[in-house]
Design a protein around this motif. Structure first.
Motif, mmCIF file in Angstrom:
data_model
loop_
_atom_site.group_PDB
_atom_site.id
_atom_site.type_symbol
_atom_site.label_atom_id
_atom_site.label_comp_id
_atom_site.label_asym_id
_atom_site.label_seq_id
_atom_site.Cartn_x
_atom_site.Cartn_y
_atom_site.Cartn_z
ATOM 1 N N UNK A 144 -19.158 -4.895 1.250
ATOM 2 C CA UNK A 144 -18.854 -4.117 0.056
ATOM 3 C C UNK A 144 -18.332 -5.000 -1.074
ATOM 4 N N UNK A 145 -18.610 -6.298 -1.017
ATOM 5 C CA UNK A 145 -18.388 -7.174 -2.176
ATOM 6 C C UNK A 145 -19.576 -6.983 -3.116
ATOM 7 N N UNK A 146 -19.294 -6.619 -4.351
ATOM 8 C CA UNK A 146 -20.334 -6.200 -5.298
ATOM 9 C C UNK A 146 -20.188 -6.951 -6.611
ATOM 10 N N UNK A 154 -15.117 6.892 -6.674
ATOM 11 C CA UNK A 154 -13.770 7.107 -6.142
ATOM 12 C C UNK A 154 -13.857 7.337 -4.632
ATOM 13 N N UNK A 155 -13.061 6.598 -3.847
ATOM 14 C CA UNK A 155 -13.173 6.736 -2.388
ATOM 15 C C UNK A 155 -12.497 8.011 -1.874
ATOM 16 N N UNK A 156 -13.042 8.526 -0.790
ATOM 17 C CA UNK A 156 -12.431 9.631 -0.056
ATOM 18 C C UNK A 156 -11.690 9.099 1.156
ATOM 19 N N UNK A 157 -10.738 9.867 1.628
ATOM 20 C CA UNK A 157 -10.024 9.486 2.837
ATOM 21 C C UNK A 157 -8.835 10.376 3.085
ATOM 22 N N UNK A 158 -8.090 10.042 4.119
ATOM 23 C CA UNK A 158 -6.852 10.754 4.395
ATOM 24 C C UNK A 158 -5.747 10.231 3.484
ATOM 25 N N UNK A 159 -4.926 11.162 2.966
ATOM 26 C CA UNK A 159 -3.768 10.780 2.161
ATOM 27 C C UNK A 159 -2.648 11.761 2.448
ATOM 28 N N UNK A 160 -1.418 11.293 2.395
ATOM 29 C CA UNK A 160 -0.258 12.146 2.636
ATOM 30 C C UNK A 160 0.872 11.691 1.727
ATOM 31 N N UNK A 161 1.198 12.518 0.759
ATOM 32 C CA UNK A 161 2.324 12.225 -0.125
ATOM 33 C C UNK A 161 3.637 12.466 0.621
ATOM 34 N N UNK A 162 4.717 11.797 0.196
ATOM 35 C CA UNK A 162 6.007 11.968 0.895
ATOM 36 C C UNK A 162 6.469 13.413 0.983
ATOM 37 N N UNK A 163 6.103 14.248 0.016
ATOM 38 C CA UNK A 163 6.555 15.644 0.029
ATOM 39 C C UNK A 163 5.577 16.589 0.728
ATOM 40 N N UNK A 164 4.549 16.045 1.377
ATOM 41 C CA UNK A 164 3.571 16.864 2.089
ATOM 42 C C UNK A 164 3.856 16.827 3.586
ATOM 43 N N UNK A 165 3.712 17.963 4.237
ATOM 44 C CA UNK A 165 4.032 18.061 5.665
ATOM 45 C C UNK A 165 2.963 17.430 6.547
ATOM 46 N N UNK A 166 1.731 17.415 6.078
ATOM 47 C CA UNK A 166 0.626 16.906 6.897
ATOM 48 C C UNK A 166 -0.392 16.229 5.992
ATOM 49 N N UNK A 167 -1.208 15.335 6.556
ATOM 50 C CA UNK A 167 -2.219 14.677 5.724
ATOM 51 C C UNK A 167 -3.346 15.625 5.353
ATOM 52 N N UNK A 168 -4.024 15.310 4.264
ATOM 53 C CA UNK A 168 -5.213 16.039 3.834
ATOM 54 C C UNK A 168 -6.322 15.038 3.579
ATOM 55 N N UNK A 169 -7.531 15.558 3.437
ATOM 56 C CA UNK A 169 -8.677 14.691 3.171
ATOM 57 C C UNK A 169 -9.227 14.997 1.782
ATOM 58 N N UNK A 170 -9.594 13.934 1.063
ATOM 59 C CA UNK A 170 -10.178 14.137 -0.247
ATOM 60 C C UNK A 170 -10.192 12.859 -1.052
ATOM 61 N N UNK A 171 -10.566 12.943 -2.334
ATOM 62 C CA UNK A 171 -10.629 11.754 -3.179
ATOM 63 C C UNK A 171 -9.247 11.141 -3.383
ATOM 64 N N UNK A 230 -9.339 1.444 5.131
ATOM 65 C CA UNK A 230 -10.177 2.221 4.214
ATOM 66 C C UNK A 230 -9.654 2.196 2.784
ATOM 67 N N UNK A 231 -8.376 1.951 2.613
ATOM 68 C CA UNK A 231 -7.812 1.877 1.274
ATOM 69 C C UNK A 231 -8.280 0.670 0.488
ATOM 70 N N UNK A 232 -8.949 -0.278 1.163
ATOM 71 C CA UNK A 232 -9.431 -1.494 0.509
ATOM 72 C C UNK A 232 -10.930 -1.718 0.683
ATOM 73 N N UNK A 233 -11.503 -1.237 1.771
ATOM 74 C CA UNK A 233 -12.837 -1.682 2.178
ATOM 75 C C UNK A 233 -13.981 -1.073 1.388
#
Length: 389
Positions: A144-146, A154-171, A230-233
């Motif tokens: 993925x070097x371009x 914009x990449x998709x993936x799991x993300x969880x903010x400190x104020x969220x109880x569980x992770x979610x999936x999305x951009x 996934x946050x980098x690749x």
């Protein structure tokens, strides 16, 4: 044709960066940039080594060949160049300049590492205990070097903010950049045989600009305990021109004082710090000027550490410095630093901004002192963010 080079050009005879281009109606081949033209080396030197869509065959031949080729090119462009070998820059298409074998990204700026430590671990020491003993790095994804100009969905993936109880999936909601300098390996090494710091220039062909795109929310949720994934690749972009290491003699400077003294395999008698000045533009507005001369670990130390366990380097390997940042707020090379995690927005286009939005365009440029005065330019690295797919 005599090629006129304006005094203020960053692409004079001290530079002569290599790239891969397609002329109108032609196939990709190797050229060098001089002022605002590209010189077709296969046509100008009548050499099939350059009639290929990659720098890898040239790079694999080693330093003596690189020196000889550079001598031939300097002699060529100092006189008349065949008209058929000269192409205006705006009429050619630029490609990824080399086939990427492996990709490693380091974390060599003390300013960047300390800033992120203060952000992520406010009640602890900014640097981890190992940081001043070795160049910290991770293995990335070569596929993925371009090249510059390639859109960045914009990449998709799991993300969880400190104020969220569980992770979610999305951009990703915290898409970021990292302004870096990358080093391209020409001559490989043997399995089990480390590359000592003093042999750096025997193996490294040249340097490129790197944008290590980073999804900070994906990275924050996934990185413990194994680090970036996934946050980098999803994308790492590089500039189209490879500045030869042979052109950077005038840019060499000492690294900052390294305390404690590195272990013997990392000690340099002739430090490979480089005085490279970056500019980061966000939708056309300059927001930062990171100075590479502030980098704690040199590229020679990075390569020595990369291979000290017996790992090989190969023709086409790319290793990058990590984010280039300086001591001042306007010298930070990533937006997570520049906006202090989003708490201190910067004004772009008349409104406060933190992380990247769809449609944003990022451009990195850089230059270094030339051996005979003036500046050497590294080209322009530009990419635009697209909506998630």
């Amino acid at each position: 044709m005599i090629i006129d080079v304006p005094a203020e050009s960053g692409y004079g005879r001290d530079n002569l960066p290599y790239g891969v281009f397609s002329p109108p109606g032609g196939d990709p081949r190797v050229g060098v940039r001089l002022a605002d033209v590209v010189v077709d080396l296969a046509a100008a030197l009548d050499d099939p080594l350059f009639a290929v869509p990659s720098l890898n065959p040239l790079m694999a031949r080693g330093k003596r060949c690189w020196e000889q080729v550079r001598e031939r090119i300097v002699e060529l462009v100092s006189g008349e160049v065949p008209d058929a070998a000269v192409h205006p820059l705006e009429q050619v298409r630029l490609h990824l300049p080399f086939e990427v074998a492996d990709y490693v990204d380091f974390y060599a700026s003390e300013h960047h590492a300390s800033n992120l430590g203060r952000l992520f671990r406010p009640d602890a020491a900014p640097l981890m205990p190992n940081w001043k003993h070795l160049p910290v790095g991770y293995h990335g994804r070569a596929g993925t070097v371009i090249p510059s100009g390639t859109p960045i969905p914009r990449p998709n993936g799991q993300r969880k903010a400190p104020d969220e109880a569980a992770p979610s999936f999305g951009p990703s909601r915290r898409l970021d950049i990292e302004a870096e300098l990358g080093f391209v390996v020409g001559a490989g090494s043997e399995p089990g045989v480390p590359v000592p710091v003093e042999d750096f220039a025997e193996h490294v062909f040249g340097a490129v600009l790197v944008n290590d795109w980073s999804a900070r929310d994906l990275q924050a949720w996934e990185y413990v305990p194994l680090g970036p994934f996934l946050g980098k690749s999803f994308a790492t972009s590089i500039s189209p021109w490879v500045v030869p290491l042979l052109a950077l003699g005038g840019a060499r400077v000492p690294t900052p004082v390294q305390d404690p003294t590195p272990l013997p395999y990392l000690r340099e008698s002739e430090p490979w710090g480089l005085d490279v000045e970056f500019s980061v533009r966000w939708n056309g507005e300059e927001v930062s000027r990171p100075p590479y001369r502030e980098m704690y670990w040199s590229p020679a130390q990075m390569l020595a550490h990369l291979t000290v366990n017996g790992a090989t380097c190969r023709t086409g390997d790319l290793f990058a410095s990590g984010t280039v940042s300086g001591p001042e707020p306007d010298q930070r090379g990533a937006f997570i630093e520049l906006t202090w995690g989003g708490a201190e927005p910067v004004v772009v286009g008349g409104r406060p901004r933190t992380f990247l939005e769809d449609g944003d365009e990022i451009t990195l440029t850089a230059s270094a002192p030339a051996a005979s005065g003036g500046r050497i330019a590294f080209g322009e690295l530009t990419n635009r963010v697209l909506p998630a797919r």
